[in-house]
Design an enzyme around this catalytic site. Sequence first.
Site, short mmCIF file in Angstrom:
data_model
loop_
_atom_site.label_atom_id
_atom_site.label_comp_id
_atom_site.label_asym_id
_atom_site.label_seq_id
_atom_site.Cartn_x
_atom_site.Cartn_y
_atom_site.Cartn_z
N HIS A 37 13.44 14.65 13.13
CA HIS A 37 14.62 13.66 12.77
C HIS A 37 15.21 13.84 11.34
O HIS A 37 14.53 13.95 10.16
CB HIS A 37 14.10 12.08 12.82
N GLY A 40 13.77 12.89 7.51
CA GLY A 40 12.43 12.81 7.54
C GLY A 40 11.77 11.41 7.44
O GLY A 40 12.43 10.49 8.04
N ILE A 41 10.73 11.43 6.85
CA ILE A 41 9.94 10.09 6.95
C ILE A 41 10.68 8.82 6.30
O ILE A 41 10.74 7.78 6.50
CB ILE A 41 8.44 10.40 6.53
N GLY A 195 -6.67 -0.80 3.28
CA GLY A 195 -6.05 -0.07 2.31
C GLY A 195 -4.94 -0.75 1.39
O GLY A 195 -4.01 -1.53 2.36
N GLY A 197 -2.83 0.41 -0.90
CA GLY A 197 -1.84 1.26 -1.66
C GLY A 197 -0.47 0.62 -1.32
O GLY A 197 -0.48 -0.32 -0.61
N ILE A 199 1.88 1.37 0.70
CA ILE A 199 2.25 1.23 2.17
C ILE A 199 1.43 0.00 2.59
O ILE A 199 1.95 -0.85 3.41
CB ILE A 199 1.96 2.58 2.95
N ALA A 284 -3.97 2.17 6.38
CA ALA A 284 -3.14 2.64 5.47
C ALA A 284 -3.88 3.11 4.47
O ALA A 284 -4.06 2.60 3.29
CB ALA A 284 -2.38 1.36 4.83
N GLY A 286 -3.82 6.28 3.05
CA GLY A 286 -3.22 7.38 2.50
C GLY A 286 -2.50 8.31 3.48
O GLY A 286 -2.61 8.01 4.89
N HIS A 460 22.44 -11.24 -21.53
CA HIS A 460 21.82 -12.58 -21.29
C HIS A 460 22.70 -13.34 -20.17
O HIS A 460 23.98 -13.39 -20.29
CB HIS A 460 21.69 -13.32 -22.64
#
Length: 481
Positions: A37, A40-41, A195, A197, A199, A284, A286, A460
């Site tokens: 594709h 990519g990812i 996991g 992280g 993701i 998830a 890694g 502000h």
Amino acid sequence: MANNYDVIIIGSGPGGYIAAIRSAQLGLKTAIVEREHLAGICSNWGCIPTKALLRSAEIFHYAEHAKNYGLKIEGSVTADLKAIVARSRGIAERMNGGVGFLMKKNKVDVIWGEAKLTKPGEIIVSKTTKKPMEPQAPLPKNALGEGTYTAKHIIIATGARPRALPGIEPDGKLIWTYFEAMKPEEMPKSLLVMGSGAIGIEFASFYRTMGVDVTVVEVMSQVMPVEDTEISNFARKQFEKQGMKIILDAKVTKVEKSANSITAHVEKKDGKVEKITADRMVSAVGVQGNIENIGLEALGIKTDRGCIVIDPYGKTNVPGVYAIGDVAGPPMLAHKAEHEAVICVEKIAGLPNVHPMDKAKIPGCTYCNPQVASVGLTEAKAKAEGYDIRVGRFPFVANGKAIALGEDQGMVKTVFDKKTGQLLGAHLVGAEVTELIQGFVVAMNLETTEEELMHTIFPHPTLSETMKESVLDAYGRVLNA
Ligand SMILES: Cc1cc2nc3c(=O)[nH]c(=O)nc-3n(C[C@H](O)[C@H](O)[C@H](O)COP(=O)(O)OP(=O)(O)OC[C@H]3O[C@@H](n4cnc5c(N)ncnc54)[C@H](O)[C@@H]3O)c2cc1C
């Protein structure tokens, strides 16, 4: 020779396609090979479609809390999962098509298939063995196919894929990777996320906001283990308030499957095992570099812990072969891949004064609720590196814009070198901090000191005022708290 290029790039993720554009801009004859594709990812299964899902969750959350803003929604707000996923997939497809357009615009040849290095300066592209997860946007017209291609410089940008723990391998049905978690056919009632992280925690946040009973198991002593501990703890408390169950210092050692659920054995620090049953589980733990079957061994290209070893300009140990992005090691982030791409190609083109990659100033963003963003050293790391530090903090609860937005749960933390006033790190949690962080990234890149930051006028009312107040706080001059 038609099949001969100055630069060939393997993989069209954010590393690969940006390398291709920069290479073409610099007048080099360029081709890019992709097996699955375009884009990519990141665009197809990562950064962008997750943000689309999280946006739906965010709006769902606001609709459910409309009365906090003086609005009435008659009846209950319901989520149409099919439509949410279709929106996310449609956005991925649009990104994918966009990269096709960019390749055409920049006169980059697209070669469709799976590339393998055969010798320095040569690749063979064969029919792809990897089936796309779903039909892709149409290939650019005139895409080239299988064959032998040569180039003076070959850049490997093959990315990464989910890492699996032995014995707890994802099966795509009960145990998901990010691919399945991105396009659920049905909303599970309960979900275990292994996991925490970026993701893992983004999916945990999405599913929890959509009403799923979510448990997160993390082997380290804090969620989002790379983040500053104080920020991580702040975020964890918010997740827990939202009803997420978080188990730290614990690991999933075994998963039993039944017809439509899993039971995870979760071993705690004290050795006790808790069994947790959930409809689905997201693994998830890694990602790992795509280094297999691309000819690295034959050429003697060095790897380390599943990634290609490079110098700060993307050069491998073999002349004429380069690597960028996830396959070239952590942090595995799209903007790191893109930056490496530009550095690598500019060095190839012989541009003067190409800056080497400086990994110390790469920001990290997690789009959970509340968002988390950081750059530079955490308080603990700064101390470990021997710095005598000053730390500033400012809470969103004392910021007018945050209160007006109904987003008063957040904080900014800044870490300075006491001796020189150099900004060493900035750590943020709260609404829109993934947009705010760039202010600190620019500041760090310009080697800004506390004084220059204090002399800077912040508009502000904005959330960004918390950034300045945090700096002021580090020097005992905070104004609004
Ligand atoms: C769920 C999720 C969310 C994420 N969110 C973020 C985020 O918010 N921000 C962020 O910065 N990062 C995020 N990331 C990480 C980001 O997606 C990656 O860091 C980024 O995609 C890496 O880019 P890359 O170019 O190195 O590789 P990839 O994007 O992985 O692309 C590599 C390409 O190479 C192709 N390829 C592989 N081998 C071959 C071969 N032999 N021949 C031809 N083609 C080949 C693959 O098909 C793929 O298209 C996320 C990742 C995931 C999974």
